[in-house]
Design an enzyme around this catalytic site. Structure first.
Site, mmCIF file in Angstrom:
data_model
loop_
_atom_site.group_PDB
_atom_site.id
_atom_site.type_symbol
_atom_site.label_atom_id
_atom_site.label_comp_id
_atom_site.label_asym_id
_atom_site.label_seq_id
_atom_site.Cartn_x
_atom_site.Cartn_y
_atom_site.Cartn_z
ATOM 1 N N SER A 22 0.845 -1.197 0.000
ATOM 2 C CA SER A 22 0.000 0.000 0.000
ATOM 3 C C SER A 22 0.874 1.238 0.000
ATOM 4 C CB SER A 22 -0.903 0.009 1.233
ATOM 5 O OG SER A 22 -1.437 1.315 1.392
ATOM 6 N N HIS A 38 -1.400 -1.401 -4.117
ATOM 7 C CA HIS A 38 -2.649 -0.991 -3.470
ATOM 8 C C HIS A 38 -2.656 0.529 -3.294
ATOM 9 C CE1 HIS A 38 -6.110 -1.897 -0.817
ATOM 10 N NE2 HIS A 38 -5.648 -0.928 -0.032
ATOM 11 N N ASP A 67 -4.767 3.678 -1.848
ATOM 12 C CA ASP A 67 -5.846 4.040 -0.929
ATOM 13 C C ASP A 67 -6.379 5.428 -1.253
ATOM 14 O OD1 ASP A 67 -6.035 1.779 0.921
ATOM 15 O OD2 ASP A 67 -3.960 2.286 1.406
ATOM 16 N N MET A 110 -8.928 8.218 -0.289
ATOM 17 C CA MET A 110 -9.743 8.642 0.865
ATOM 18 C C MET A 110 -10.239 10.064 0.638
ATOM 19 S SD MET A 110 -7.502 7.283 4.074
ATOM 20 C CE MET A 110 -6.576 5.747 4.020
ATOM 21 N N HIS A 133 -8.437 1.105 -3.789
ATOM 22 C CA HIS A 133 -9.343 0.905 -2.650
ATOM 23 C C HIS A 133 -10.011 2.241 -2.352
ATOM 24 C CE1 HIS A 133 -9.548 -0.042 1.977
ATOM 25 N NE2 HIS A 133 -10.750 -0.001 1.423
ATOM 26 N N MET A 183 -12.104 4.504 -0.408
ATOM 27 C CA MET A 183 -12.749 4.795 0.883
ATOM 28 C C MET A 183 -13.411 6.155 0.736
ATOM 29 S SD MET A 183 -9.647 3.313 3.195
ATOM 30 C CE MET A 183 -8.540 3.375 1.795
ATOM 31 N N MET A 200 -11.455 -5.740 5.711
ATOM 32 C CA MET A 200 -10.655 -4.763 6.466
ATOM 33 C C MET A 200 -10.314 -5.341 7.838
ATOM 34 S SD MET A 200 -10.081 -2.269 4.481
ATOM 35 C CE MET A 200 -9.156 -1.349 5.724
ATOM 36 N N ASP A 217 -6.666 -6.289 4.514
ATOM 37 C CA ASP A 217 -6.046 -4.956 4.516
ATOM 38 C C ASP A 217 -6.053 -4.376 5.919
ATOM 39 O OD1 ASP A 217 -5.112 -2.423 3.930
ATOM 40 O OD2 ASP A 217 -6.861 -1.820 2.738
HETATM 41 C C1 DX5 Z 1 -6.175 1.753 5.753
HETATM 42 C C2 DX5 Z 1 -5.769 1.404 4.354
HETATM 43 C C3 DX5 Z 1 -4.672 0.414 4.280
HETATM 44 C C4 DX5 Z 1 -3.374 0.872 4.883
HETATM 45 C C5 DX5 Z 1 -2.725 -0.311 5.489
HETATM 46 O O1 DX5 Z 1 -7.365 2.445 5.727
HETATM 47 O O2 DX5 Z 1 -6.874 0.863 3.645
HETATM 48 O O3 DX5 Z 1 -4.467 -0.026 2.936
HETATM 49 O O4 DX5 Z 1 -2.473 1.414 3.962
HETATM 50 O O5 DX5 Z 1 -1.589 0.102 6.171
HETATM 51 P P1 DX5 Z 1 -0.855 -0.879 7.187
HETATM 52 O O6 DX5 Z 1 -0.396 -2.073 6.391
HETATM 53 O O7 DX5 Z 1 0.266 -0.053 7.704
HETATM 54 O O8 DX5 Z 1 -1.848 -1.268 8.239
HETATM 55 ZN ZN ZN Z 2 -6.483 -0.063 1.672
#
Ligand code: DX5
Ligand code: ZN
Length: 224
Positions: free
Chosen positions: A5, A33, A35, A37, A66, A68, A137, A175
């Protein structure tokens, strides 16, 4: 599969950070990956479609986006049209998740559905029949570097059983909080694809971290 990620990468050098896991052999990531947000669905703000479009020009690794975000019914399709390999939306945010999956697939992407730690899997099994990926998650979405929530492994075990008996056809992805201390229990529960942010980009050599995590998961998964 290992999906680093980039949430834990240096955002001023995202292209180089992806190259660090885009070598050959064991150190090569399977997916990257990303993220996304929006500071509404989660209390954090990261990046969006323009950055993803730039990353797609920069790498041949499959991007696993991903989302969010609120209103994925409106925004998810753009990531598929841009060329993301897999686009995952949250079931808690989607109004019509079956339509989203159909639209994503029609645009040439794999469709992913994510469930937060307290969202039951059972309520969404019919919806999941339309999806290619289930993202479980194992932290509350929003931030990297949180602690792994082991109780979500019950959902992984259920999903694994449904896939193995032919009732579902999804890649089971996890994740949040995946590292050398937690990846084995996730592998034993039946995860196919492990997202790891801080465990990869917090390591001195991200490529070596990918190789080490994959080997650890493969050993634990095979022993089970
Ligand atoms: C959290 C993200 C994850 C995050 C995971 O909301 O969706 O993808 O990057 O990070 P680690 O592996 O550090 O928990
Ligand atoms: Zn993620």
């Amino acid at each position: 599969m290992i999906a680093p990620s980039i949430l834990s990468a240096d955002f001023s050098r995202l292209g180089e950070e992806i190259e660090a896991v885009a070598g050959t052999g064991d150190t090569r990531a399977d997916w990257v990956h990303v993220d996304v947000m929006d500071a509404h669905f989660v209390p954090n703000l990261t990046l969006g479609l323009p950055v993803v479009q730039s990353l797609l020009k920069h790498t041949d690794l499959p991007l696993d986006c991903h989302l969010m975000i609120e209103d994925p019914d409106r925004w998810a399709i753009g990531y598929a049209e841009a060329g993301a390999y897999n686009v995952t939306v949250h079931v808690e945010a989607a109004r019509d998740p079956v339509k989203i999956a159909k639209d994503l697939r029609a645009a040439g992407a794999k469709a992913g559905l994510s469930i937060k730690p307290d969202t039951p899997l059972e309520d969404h099994l019919d919806t999941l029949k339309h999806y290619d990926t289930l993202l479980v998650m194992s932290v509350e979405p929003g931030f990297g570097g949180q602690s792994f929530i082991a109780r979500v492994l019950d959902k992984v075990r259920t999903a694994r059983r449904l896939v193995d008996t032919g009732h579902l056809n999804v890649v089971v992805e996890i994740d949040g909080g995946i590292n050398a201390d937690t990846i084995e229990q996730a592998a034993e529960a039946g995860v196919d694809c492990f997202v790891a942010g801080s465990a990869v980009y917090g390591a001195g050599d991200p490529g070596q971290a990918v190789a080490a995590l994959r080997e650890q998961a493969a050993r634990a998964g095979a022993a089970h």
